[in-house]
Design an enzyme around this catalytic site. Structure first.
Site, short mmCIF file in Angstrom:
data_model
loop_
_atom_site.label_atom_id
_atom_site.label_comp_id
_atom_site.label_asym_id
_atom_site.label_seq_id
_atom_site.Cartn_x
_atom_site.Cartn_y
_atom_site.Cartn_z
N ASP A 55 12.26 38.71 45.26
CA ASP A 55 12.53 39.63 44.16
C ASP A 55 11.78 39.24 42.89
O ASP A 55 11.80 39.97 41.91
CB ASP A 55 14.04 39.69 43.87
CG ASP A 55 14.62 41.04 44.26
OD1 ASP A 55 13.96 41.78 45.00
OD2 ASP A 55 15.73 41.36 43.80
N ASP A 73 28.87 40.41 48.03
CA ASP A 73 29.19 39.95 49.38
C ASP A 73 30.69 40.06 49.67
O ASP A 73 31.09 40.54 50.73
CB ASP A 73 28.70 38.52 49.59
CG ASP A 73 28.88 37.65 48.35
OD1 ASP A 73 29.73 38.00 47.51
OD2 ASP A 73 28.19 36.64 48.22
#
Length: 732
Positions: free
Chosen positions: A140, A446
């Site tokens: 990223d 998550d």
């Protein structure tokens, strides 16, 4: 295979000896009830000094009790799992599923490329058929240095993989192996090969580190691979098109190691970034990898690993498959979560000791209640579940059919066609981030994703093998640790206060005890209020002689003493049973106070501000690199303060406020010989003394240390002034 021939691929055993814990928990609850009776029957009169302080302390104790009861949900009936990998091999060796391994990195300055390389190589070296293994890296940060490091890793893998498998070495991260495993003395062949492989690794490491340090990749290297041309179109890490390079194509007959064995597929991805599009942090990166991997290899099993967490057990993949492929027990299992462990922890680690108990004690309890949380790394998923599939009683995967999908396009064509899958606009008007892939809108995407999966009817299992499956890099400074816990606790509280609160979203979908298990973590942040009250108010009341606890001569002191001794005695016993040490346990008690008074306070405040529209969401990376001085102090177990921070201001002020009160109390009792004060304020003085004892490293950092890891001078002055003012105000 007939029903009578069925042999399970794993078994579950309930922990024994729980009667001891039952007796402990019931006795503590009786003691707590006695404390409440005392609080209710000894409330100071309306005109009496300390009435409000007393009531505030009572409310803090009510919260502690409520939270303690919630935490009991993960400790009543722990279970342990055991796998039979030999049965897996006998039954499924010829039809083992493709596995796509997804690794994320975000900034090469915070997460050094050489750390990423070691993680990648350890995963490529799994004890698994290489033609069924694909490794994907999402960068990223869009860094050509990370790409260069991966290119170097692809070349080094031709030597590392055959060496790892030939000699069955563990761990299979080159850095970890060469630093922890000694030169073999009884095998000259292995010793010679090890020496040559180590030389190759050190040469590769030097090239990667040099390029990163100099901020320049040699022109000769740039000309060797077409991938570097992609950076001609990169404006910045926040503004660039999709960069996708297949560095090793597992379909290519030429993609072999020095032993002519096939290599796993290896793919580099930097998804498109544009300033006008929100990229959804790590969740967005993982979703892009999910789509790209489905087009290239489409493995039915997904492994998600952080870039700093290498594989420590080459058979952990087969362990996970035992849970996902069992004919009778696996239909409802969506993911297998391995606990988070660290390779750089010192013997009595000053920051992360509690993870030992979480892995050994809490994970088995979560497993028994319906399944552990998805914690974002070291987790094996069924792809269909991660992509939104709801559980059905008729659910069954035919693993023999899962590997038949073939991709005919050439490597170059596949690279171009997959780029659209990682574009900024691909997810518009789709279910990605909502019902498909990882969910958006929370720093702990998550945990929220795992909850959504379980609410769709699936279950999860936790597995903690003797040889740990994964080892990561723990924070090496106090501030890194506190910031990390702030991010976690802030995200957890956001979930609790959203429509995804397990008590609401999970109602009727997961068992009540499973809902409560989630609350153990989602309610971390609110603990700050009660803890702050308990470590500040009683000490400030000492100067005015305001007693908030029973006299030492009163029988009412017994329930207070028993609850304290039983709770902390059992906690110490857990640490020792988990092969911890007394010093490690004591360090954990210190971090318990530090986190609750800083990390959780900032997390709680930020969450409320965001709900009111006064703050925006952000994501802070935990640094994976430290200078030599910091690393040396960490290894010596010296607490690192260093950079100024409001969190350190709070710690310093609380420590000094308690120190002033404790010294004042000792003066009254010892020098002025007022033993009646000791009888009246004994528990308060004891509490104040414990806070002082916990803060010994803070006092060292404030007044005695001269190294760069000491408390900043500005914090010393500010905290002294605030603590003095607090005491002056408390006197009037």
């Amino acid at each position: 295979m007939g029903k009578d021939e069925y042999l399970p691929l794993f078994e579950t055993r309930v922990a024994r000896g729980r009667i001891v814990y039952l007796v402990y928990a019931v006795s503590v609850m009786i003691g707590i009830c006695a404390v409440f009776v005392y609080r209710a029957t000894h409330l100071p009169a309306a005109a009496q000094a300390g009435r409000w302080a007393w009531m505030g302390l009572f409310m803090a104790e009510v919260w502690f009790t409520l939270y303690w009861l919630i935490t009991q949900s993960v400790r009543w009936t722990p279970i342990y799992r055991y796998t039979f990998k030999d049965r897996l091999s006998q039954r499924y060796e010829k039809v083992l599923p493709k596995v796509d391994i997804l690794v994320c990195t975000a900034d090469h300055t915070v997460e050094p490329p050489i750390i990423v390389v070691n993680t990648i190589l350890s995963l490529m070296a799994y004890d698994y058929p290489t033609h069924n293994l694909s490794v994907y890296l999402s960068d990223d940060g869009g860094s050509e240095f990370t790409f260069y490091a991966l290119l170097e890793a692809s070349r080094f893998s031709k030597y590392w993989l055959p060496f790892s498998k030939k000699f069955k070495i563990e761990p299979r991260s080159p850095s970890a192996y060469f630093s922890t495993v000694c030169q073999p003395l009884d095998d000259p062949v292995m010793a010679q090969e090890r020496s040559s492989i180590k030389t190759l690794y050190e040469d590769m490491k030097k090239r990667i580190d040099d390029a990163t340090r100099l901020g320049h990749i040699p022109e000769q290297v740039r000309e060797e691979h077409k991938g570097f041309q992609e950076w001609d179109w990169v404006s910045s890490k926040y503004d660039h098109p999709t960069i996708l390079q297949i560095l090793i194509d597992g379909r290519d007959p030429k993609a072999v190691d020095i032993e002519q064995e096939a290599l796993p597929t290896l793919v580099y991805l930097a998804r498109e970034k544009r300033p006008q599009y929100h990229h959804n942090f790590k969740a967005g990166a993982l979703n892009a990898l999910l789509r790209v991997s489905s087009r290239i290899s489409n493995g039915p099993v997904i492994l998600n690993v952080d870039c700093d967490m290498y594989s420590n057990n080459s058979e952990s993949l087969r362990d996970a498959l035992c849970f996902l492929m069992d004919e009778e027990q696996s239909r409802r299992i969506a993911f297998v979560q391995f606990p988070q462990n660290f390779y750089n922890l010192t013997k009595n680690d000053v920051y992360s000791s509690s993870l030992r108990v979480i892995s050994e004690v809490e994970l088995p309890g979560l497993d028994a209640n319906g399944g552990p949380l998805y914690i974002g790394t070291g987790c094996f998923h069924k792809r269909i579940v991660l992509c939104g599939r709801k559980y059905s009683k008729d659910e069954k995967i035919d693993w023999s059919l899962e590997n038949h999908t073939k991709v005919e396009e050439s490597t170059r064509v596949l690279e171009e066609t997959c780029k659209i899958l990682a574009s900024c606009t691909y997810e518009e008007n789709t279910e990605w981030g909502k019902e498909m892939g990882l969910m958006y809108g929370c720093p702990v995407e998550d945990v929220m994703t795992g909850l959504a999966i379980q609410c769709r009817g699936w279950r999860s299992v936790g597995f903690n093998p003797v040889r740990k499956g994964f080892l990561g890099l723990a924070p090496t400074t106090l501030l890194q640790t506190l910031v990390q816990h702030q991010r976690w606790s802030e995200g957890d509280l956001q979930i609790f206060l959203s429509k995804y609160c397990p008590l609401i979203y999970g109602r009727g979908k997961i068992p009540l005890k499973h809902q409560i298990s989630y609350c153990c973590y989602l309610l971390w942040a609110p603990n700050c209020l009660a803890t702050l009250y308990y470590v500040v108010v009683p000490s400030l009341c000492i100067h005015r002689g305001i007693s908030l606890f029973p006299k030492l001569s009163s029988p009412w002191v017994l329930p207070f003493v028993y609850v304290i001794l039983a709770k902390y005695g059992y906690s110490l016993g857990e640490f020792l049973c988990c092969e911890g040490t007394f010093q490690e346990w004591w360090n954990d008690q210190r971090m318990w106070v530090f986190k609750r008074t800083t990390s959780y306070l900032f997390a709680f405040t930020n969450t409320i501000l965001k709900l009111l529209g006064f703050a925006k969401a952000g994501f802070a990376l935990t640094a994976k690199v430290a200078d030599e001085d910091v690393s040396l102090r960490y290894e010596q177990e010296i607490m690192e303060f260093g950079a100024p921070s409001p969190m350190l201001n709070i710690l310093a002020t609380i420590s000094l406020a308690n120190l002033f009160s404790f010294v004042g109390a000792l003066k009254i009792v010892i020098m002025d010989s007022q033993l009646i004060v000791l009888d009246l304020l004994a528990l308060q003085i004891l509490l104040c003394g414990l806070v002082v004892l916990i803060n010994l490293p803070v006092y060292e950092g404030l007044f005695f240390r001269k190294d760069k890891g000491r408390m900043p001078t500005s914090i010393v002055y500010q905290s002294v002034i605030i603590a003095v003012v607090a005491h002056i105000v408390a006197l009037y």
